[in-house]
Motif scaffolding. Structure first.
Motif, PDB file in Angstrom:
ATOM      1  N   SER A 171       0.208 -15.424   4.752  1.00 26.57           N
ATOM      2  CA  SER A 171       1.438 -14.869   5.309  1.00 26.57           C
ATOM      3  C   SER A 171       1.711 -13.439   4.858  1.00 26.57           C
ATOM      4  N   THR A 172       0.745 -12.825   4.179  1.00 23.58           N
ATOM      5  CA  THR A 172       0.952 -11.476   3.682  1.00 23.58           C
ATOM      6  C   THR A 172       1.275 -10.515   4.828  1.00 23.58           C
ATOM      7  N   ASN A 173       2.301  -9.681   4.631  1.00 26.38           N
ATOM      8  CA  ASN A 173       2.692  -8.691   5.613  1.00 26.38           C
ATOM      9  C   ASN A 173       2.625  -7.321   4.949  1.00 26.38           C
ATOM     10  N   THR A 174       1.567  -6.571   5.218  1.00 18.27           N
ATOM     11  CA  THR A 174       1.362  -5.276   4.593  1.00 18.27           C
ATOM     12  C   THR A 174       1.987  -4.186   5.455  1.00 18.27           C
ATOM     13  N   THR A 175       2.914  -3.443   4.900  1.00 20.96           N
ATOM     14  CA  THR A 175       3.559  -2.370   5.651  1.00 20.96           C
ATOM     15  C   THR A 175       2.767  -1.084   5.503  1.00 20.96           C
ATOM     16  N   LEU A 176       2.914  -0.207   6.487  1.00 19.53           N
ATOM     17  CA  LEU A 176       2.217   1.073   6.445  1.00 19.53           C
ATOM     18  C   LEU A 176       2.681   1.910   5.264  1.00 19.53           C
ATOM     19  N   GLN A 177       3.980   1.860   4.955  1.00 22.03           N
ATOM     20  CA  GLN A 177       4.489   2.649   3.832  1.00 22.03           C
ATOM     21  C   GLN A 177       3.898   2.176   2.518  1.00 22.03           C
ATOM     22  N   ALA A 178       3.727   0.857   2.364  1.00 18.27           N
ATOM     23  CA  ALA A 178       3.122   0.336   1.133  1.00 18.27           C
ATOM     24  C   ALA A 178       1.693   0.832   0.985  1.00 18.27           C
ATOM     25  N   LYS A 179       0.955   0.896   2.092  1.00 16.83           N
ATOM     26  CA  LYS A 179      -0.406   1.422   2.063  1.00 16.83           C
ATOM     27  C   LYS A 179      -0.403   2.903   1.696  1.00 16.83           C
ATOM     28  N   ARG A 180       0.541   3.649   2.256  1.00 12.31           N
ATOM     29  CA  ARG A 180       0.625   5.077   1.952  1.00 12.31           C
ATOM     30  C   ARG A 180       0.928   5.285   0.468  1.00 12.31           C
ATOM     31  N   ASN A 181       1.850   4.485  -0.077  1.00 12.36           N
ATOM     32  CA  ASN A 181       2.194   4.607  -1.492  1.00 12.36           C
ATOM     33  C   ASN A 181       0.974   4.362  -2.374  1.00 12.36           C
ATOM     34  N   ARG A 182       0.186   3.368  -2.016  1.00  8.60           N
ATOM     35  CA  ARG A 182      -1.011   3.068  -2.804  1.00  8.60           C
ATOM     36  C   ARG A 182      -2.027   4.200  -2.688  1.00  8.60           C
ATOM     37  N   ASP A 183      -2.197   4.741  -1.484  1.00 12.94           N
ATOM     38  CA  ASP A 183      -3.138   5.849  -1.296  1.00 12.94           C
ATOM     39  C   ASP A 183      -2.708   7.089  -2.083  1.00 12.94           C
ATOM     40  N   ILE A 184      -1.400   7.331  -2.143  1.00 12.05           N
ATOM     41  CA  ILE A 184      -0.894   8.476  -2.912  1.00 12.05           C
ATOM     42  C   ILE A 184      -1.251   8.315  -4.388  1.00 12.05           C
ATOM     43  N   LEU A 185      -1.048   7.116  -4.927  1.00 10.45           N
ATOM     44  CA  LEU A 185      -1.391   6.866  -6.324  1.00 10.45           C
ATOM     45  C   LEU A 185      -2.894   6.937  -6.545  1.00 10.45           C
ATOM     46  N   CYS A 186      -3.667   6.458  -5.584  1.00 13.68           N
ATOM     47  CA  CYS A 186      -5.121   6.513  -5.680  1.00 13.68           C
ATOM     48  C   CYS A 186      -5.584   7.963  -5.789  1.00 13.68           C
ATOM     49  N   ASN A 187      -5.061   8.819  -4.921  1.00 15.45           N
ATOM     50  CA  ASN A 187      -5.423  10.232  -4.954  1.00 15.45           C
ATOM     51  C   ASN A 187      -4.952  10.896  -6.242  1.00 15.45           C
ATOM     52  N   TYR A 188      -3.771  10.507  -6.698  1.00 14.92           N
ATOM     53  CA  TYR A 188      -3.233  11.080  -7.936  1.00 14.92           C
ATOM     54  C   TYR A 188      -4.110  10.727  -9.131  1.00 14.92           C
ATOM     55  N   MET A 189      -4.573   9.483  -9.198  1.00 13.16           N
ATOM     56  CA  MET A 189      -5.396   9.048 -10.327  1.00 13.16           C
ATOM     57  C   MET A 189      -6.758   9.733 -10.363  1.00 13.16           C
ATOM     58  N   CYS A 190      -7.139  10.346  -9.261  1.00 13.58           N
ATOM     59  CA  CYS A 190      -8.418  11.059  -9.207  1.00 13.58           C
ATOM     60  C   CYS A 190      -8.215  12.574  -9.211  1.00 13.58           C
ATOM     61  N   SER A 191      -6.982  13.003  -9.408  1.00 14.97           N
ATOM     62  CA  SER A 191      -6.677  14.434  -9.437  1.00 14.97           C
ATOM     63  C   SER A 191      -6.666  14.937 -10.876  1.00 14.97           C
ATOM     64  N   ASP A 192      -6.611  16.253 -11.037  1.00 13.17           N
ATOM     65  CA  ASP A 192      -6.553  16.839 -12.380  1.00 13.17           C
ATOM     66  C   ASP A 192      -5.305  16.385 -13.128  1.00 13.17           C
TER      67      ASP A 192
END
Length: 209
Positions: A171-192
Motif C-alpha cells: 500500500s506504499t504511496n510514494t509522492t513526487l515531493q518525497a522523491k525530490r527530498n531524497r534526491d536533494i539529500l543524495c546530491n548533498y551527501m556527494c557534494s563538497d
C-alpha cells in the motif's frame, strides 16, 4: 516499534501489536503515523543543510519496510543504483544504526528481553513501556556510563552496519515531493559541503548485488 533520538533516548514507543504484523503495518496503525499525516506532531520547519542554503525537511530515518514520505526517509531500491545513490544508502544506514543500538542497549541492560516472558500480553506491554522509561532516565543521568557503547565517531576504520531489509508494503504511496527530498539529500551527501572523506572508499570496498 520505537522512534529514538541521536542520544539513544526513546521518543515514541508503540507496543501490543501482534508480532507477525510487518513494521510498515504497525506504523500505519499507530498514533504517530496519524499525527504526522495530520501535521500535529510539532515537527520543526525545514532547515538549511549545513554549508548550503538548500532547505530540507526534518524526517524520520527508516528502512525499506516503511513508505517513502515527506516525513520518512528510506533507502533507494537495491537494484540499478548509481554511485551517488549507494553513497546515500550507506549514509542512511549509518544513521539507522542509532535505533538499532538503542534496542541493543535496552535488551542488554534489561535481560528480560533476551528470553520469553511468561506473562499475559497486557503485562508484557507494561514491562516494555516501563523499561523504555527507565532507559531514558538512566541515559539522562548516567550518560555513556549507562550505554557503554563503542565510540560512535565516524571514521575511515569503521565498518558500516549490516541491516536486513524488510519487504515493502503493497500500500506504499510514494509522492513526487518525497522523491525530490531524497534526491536533494543524495546530491548533498556527494557534494563538497555534505560529503565525508571516507564514504567513497566504503562504497568501493562493498560488494553490491
Amino acid at each position: 516499534m520505537a522512534l529514538v533520538d541521536s542520544n539513544y533516548r526513546f521518543l515514541y514507543v508503540d507496543v501490543g501489536c501482534n508480532g507477525r504484523v510487518s513494521d510498515g503495518g504497525v506504523f500505519r496503525g499507530c498514533s504517530l503515523q496519524q499525527s504526522l499525516e495530520q501535521k500535529t506532531a510539532n515537527i520543526p520547519d525545514p532547515a538549511p543543510l549545513s554549508g548550503t542554503e538548500l532547505l530540507s525537511p526534518y524526517t524520520i530515518v527508516a528502512d525499506e519496510a516503511f513508505p517513502l514520505k515527506e516525513y520518512i526517509l528510506k533507502p533507494y531500491s537495491s537494484h540499478g543504483l548509481t554511485k551517488e545513490q549507494r553513497i546515500f544508502n550507506y549514509r542512511l544506514s549509518r544513521a539507522r544504526r542509532v535505533v538499532e543500538n538503542a534496542f541493543g542497549i535496552l535488551a542488554n541492560r534489561w535481560r528480560v528481553f533476551t528470553t520469553k516472558i511468561h506473562l499475559q500480553p497486557e503485562t508484557v506491554d507494561k514491562i516494555v513501556l516501563a523499561c523504555t522509561v527507565l532507559h531514558n532516565v538512566l541515559r539522562d543521568q548516567c550518560g555513556d556510563g549507562y550505554t557503554q557503547l563503542p565510540s560512535e565517531r565516524d571514521g575511515p576504520g569503521e565498518h558500516g552496519p549490516t541491516l536486513a531489509q524488510a519487504a515493502l508494503p503493497r500500500s506504499t504511496n510514494t509522492t513526487l515531493q518525497a522523491k525530490r527530498n531524497r534526491d536533494i539529500l543524495c546530491n548533498y551527501m556527494c557534494s563538497d559541503a555534505g560529503a565525508v572523506a571516507w564514504q567513497w572508499d566504503k562504497i568501493e570496498s562493498c560488494v553490491w548485488v
